[in-house]
Design a protein around this motif. Structure first.
Motif, mmCIF file in Angstrom:
data_model
loop_
_atom_site.group_PDB
_atom_site.id
_atom_site.type_symbol
_atom_site.label_atom_id
_atom_site.label_comp_id
_atom_site.label_asym_id
_atom_site.label_seq_id
_atom_site.Cartn_x
_atom_site.Cartn_y
_atom_site.Cartn_z
ATOM 1 N N TRP A 22 0.827 -1.206 0.000
ATOM 2 C CA TRP A 22 0.000 0.000 0.000
ATOM 3 C C TRP A 22 0.865 1.262 0.000
ATOM 4 C CZ3 TRP A 22 -4.392 1.076 -1.736
ATOM 5 C CH2 TRP A 22 -5.102 2.190 -1.335
ATOM 6 N N PHE A 23 1.966 1.252 0.749
ATOM 7 C CA PHE A 23 2.898 2.383 0.783
ATOM 8 C C PHE A 23 3.465 2.643 -0.610
ATOM 9 C CE2 PHE A 23 7.228 3.987 1.051
ATOM 10 C CZ PHE A 23 7.037 5.154 1.774
ATOM 11 N N VAL A 24 3.875 1.579 -1.291
ATOM 12 C CA VAL A 24 4.451 1.715 -2.639
ATOM 13 C C VAL A 24 3.402 2.231 -3.621
ATOM 14 C CG1 VAL A 24 5.437 0.441 -4.591
ATOM 15 C CG2 VAL A 24 6.260 0.011 -2.269
ATOM 16 N N VAL A 25 2.185 1.685 -3.541
ATOM 17 C CA VAL A 25 1.106 2.119 -4.431
ATOM 18 C C VAL A 25 0.861 3.618 -4.264
ATOM 19 C CG1 VAL A 25 -1.375 1.926 -4.884
ATOM 20 C CG2 VAL A 25 -0.004 -0.127 -4.594
ATOM 21 N N ARG A 26 0.735 4.070 -3.028
ATOM 22 C CA ARG A 26 0.490 5.503 -2.780
ATOM 23 C C ARG A 26 1.654 6.364 -3.275
ATOM 24 N NH1 ARG A 26 -0.716 5.454 3.226
ATOM 25 N NH2 ARG A 26 -0.330 7.664 2.981
ATOM 26 N N ALA A 27 2.881 5.870 -3.109
ATOM 27 C CA ALA A 27 4.052 6.613 -3.585
ATOM 28 C C ALA A 27 4.060 6.720 -5.108
ATOM 29 C CB ALA A 27 5.332 5.942 -3.088
ATOM 30 N N VAL A 28 3.673 5.647 -5.778
ATOM 31 C CA VAL A 28 3.613 5.662 -7.242
ATOM 32 C C VAL A 28 2.546 6.654 -7.708
ATOM 33 C CG1 VAL A 28 3.012 4.282 -9.283
ATOM 34 C CG2 VAL A 28 4.560 3.346 -7.554
ATOM 35 N N TRP A 29 1.366 6.620 -7.080
ATOM 36 C CA TRP A 29 0.315 7.574 -7.447
ATOM 37 C C TRP A 29 0.798 9.007 -7.267
ATOM 38 C CZ3 TRP A 29 -3.906 4.759 -4.165
ATOM 39 C CH2 TRP A 29 -4.415 3.684 -4.893
ATOM 40 N N GLU A 30 1.471 9.261 -6.152
ATOM 41 C CA GLU A 30 1.962 10.616 -5.884
ATOM 42 C C GLU A 30 3.024 11.022 -6.910
ATOM 43 O OE1 GLU A 30 4.309 12.909 -2.363
ATOM 44 O OE2 GLU A 30 2.682 11.565 -1.762
ATOM 45 N N ALA A 31 3.924 10.110 -7.220
ATOM 46 C CA ALA A 31 4.987 10.406 -8.184
ATOM 47 C C ALA A 31 4.426 10.717 -9.569
ATOM 48 C CB ALA A 31 5.972 9.242 -8.266
ATOM 49 N N HIS A 32 3.320 10.069 -9.923
ATOM 50 C CA HIS A 32 2.696 10.278 -11.228
ATOM 51 C C HIS A 32 1.607 11.351 -11.185
ATOM 52 C CE1 HIS A 32 4.482 7.026 -13.658
ATOM 53 N NE2 HIS A 32 4.630 6.434 -12.489
ATOM 54 N N GLY A 33 1.356 11.912 -10.013
ATOM 55 C CA GLY A 33 0.340 12.956 -9.886
ATOM 56 C C GLY A 33 -1.077 12.449 -10.090
ATOM 57 N N VAL A 34 -1.323 11.187 -9.774
ATOM 58 C CA VAL A 34 -2.649 10.606 -9.959
ATOM 59 C C VAL A 34 -3.524 10.993 -8.771
ATOM 60 C CG1 VAL A 34 -3.962 8.475 -10.219
ATOM 61 C CG2 VAL A 34 -1.706 8.687 -11.261
ATOM 62 N N MET A 35 -4.585 11.754 -9.054
ATOM 63 C CA MET A 35 -5.501 12.192 -8.007
ATOM 64 C C MET A 35 -6.904 11.605 -8.186
ATOM 65 S SD MET A 35 -3.453 13.943 -6.248
ATOM 66 C CE MET A 35 -4.490 14.745 -5.057
ATOM 67 N N ASP A 36 -7.241 11.182 -9.382
ATOM 68 C CA ASP A 36 -8.570 10.683 -9.703
ATOM 69 C C ASP A 36 -8.784 9.295 -9.101
ATOM 70 O OD1 ASP A 36 -10.386 8.992 -11.629
ATOM 71 O OD2 ASP A 36 -10.926 11.103 -11.978
ATOM 72 N N ASP A 37 -9.855 9.143 -8.306
ATOM 73 C CA ASP A 37 -10.150 7.868 -7.659
ATOM 74 C C ASP A 37 -10.357 6.731 -8.655
ATOM 75 O OD1 ASP A 37 -9.884 8.184 -4.945
ATOM 76 O OD2 ASP A 37 -12.012 7.947 -4.492
ATOM 77 N N ASN A 38 -10.972 7.007 -9.778
ATOM 78 C CA ASN A 38 -11.215 5.954 -10.770
ATOM 79 C C ASN A 38 -9.908 5.427 -11.356
ATOM 80 O OD1 ASN A 38 -14.048 5.942 -10.529
ATOM 81 N ND2 ASN A 38 -14.175 7.737 -11.844
ATOM 82 N N ILE A 39 -8.971 6.308 -11.604
ATOM 83 C CA ILE A 39 -7.661 5.879 -12.118
ATOM 84 C C ILE A 39 -6.907 5.127 -11.031
ATOM 85 C CG2 ILE A 39 -5.418 6.667 -12.975
ATOM 86 C CD1 ILE A 39 -6.947 9.000 -14.320
ATOM 87 N N ARG A 40 -6.998 5.605 -9.798
ATOM 88 C CA ARG A 40 -6.346 4.906 -8.692
ATOM 89 C C ARG A 40 -6.906 3.496 -8.528
ATOM 90 N NH1 ARG A 40 -4.951 8.909 -3.693
ATOM 91 N NH2 ARG A 40 -3.534 10.254 -4.847
#
Length: 71
Positions: A22-40
């Motif tokens: 979960w930590f890695v997933v959140r870090a990847v989303w942050e690094a890619h600027g993913v904010m949209d829940d559907n994309i997450r």
């Protein structure tokens, strides 16, 4: 052009730590600027297999309108 986000597979068995995943997933989303829940949700479910995917499906069925924060 958007970059493709590829996460390591998480099966939820053996000695795999869900908190670390979960930590890695959140870090990847942050690094890619993913904010949209559907994309997450789409990137998360694409990385799940076996017990991890079973858990996600059950959680999604029990709480169909839950956002990523609730999951």
């Amino acid at each position: 052009m958007a970059s493709t986000i590829k996460l390591h597979v998480f099966r939820g068995v053996g000695n795999k730590d869900p908190d670390q995943f979960w930590f890695v997933v959140r870090a990847v989303w942050e690094a890619h600027g993913v904010m949209d829940d559907n994309i997450r949700k789409a990137t998360l479910v694409s990385a799940l297999q076996d017990h991890g995917l079973t858990w996600y499906i059950k959680c999604s069925n029990d709480h169909p309108n839950a956002g990523i924060a609730e999951i």
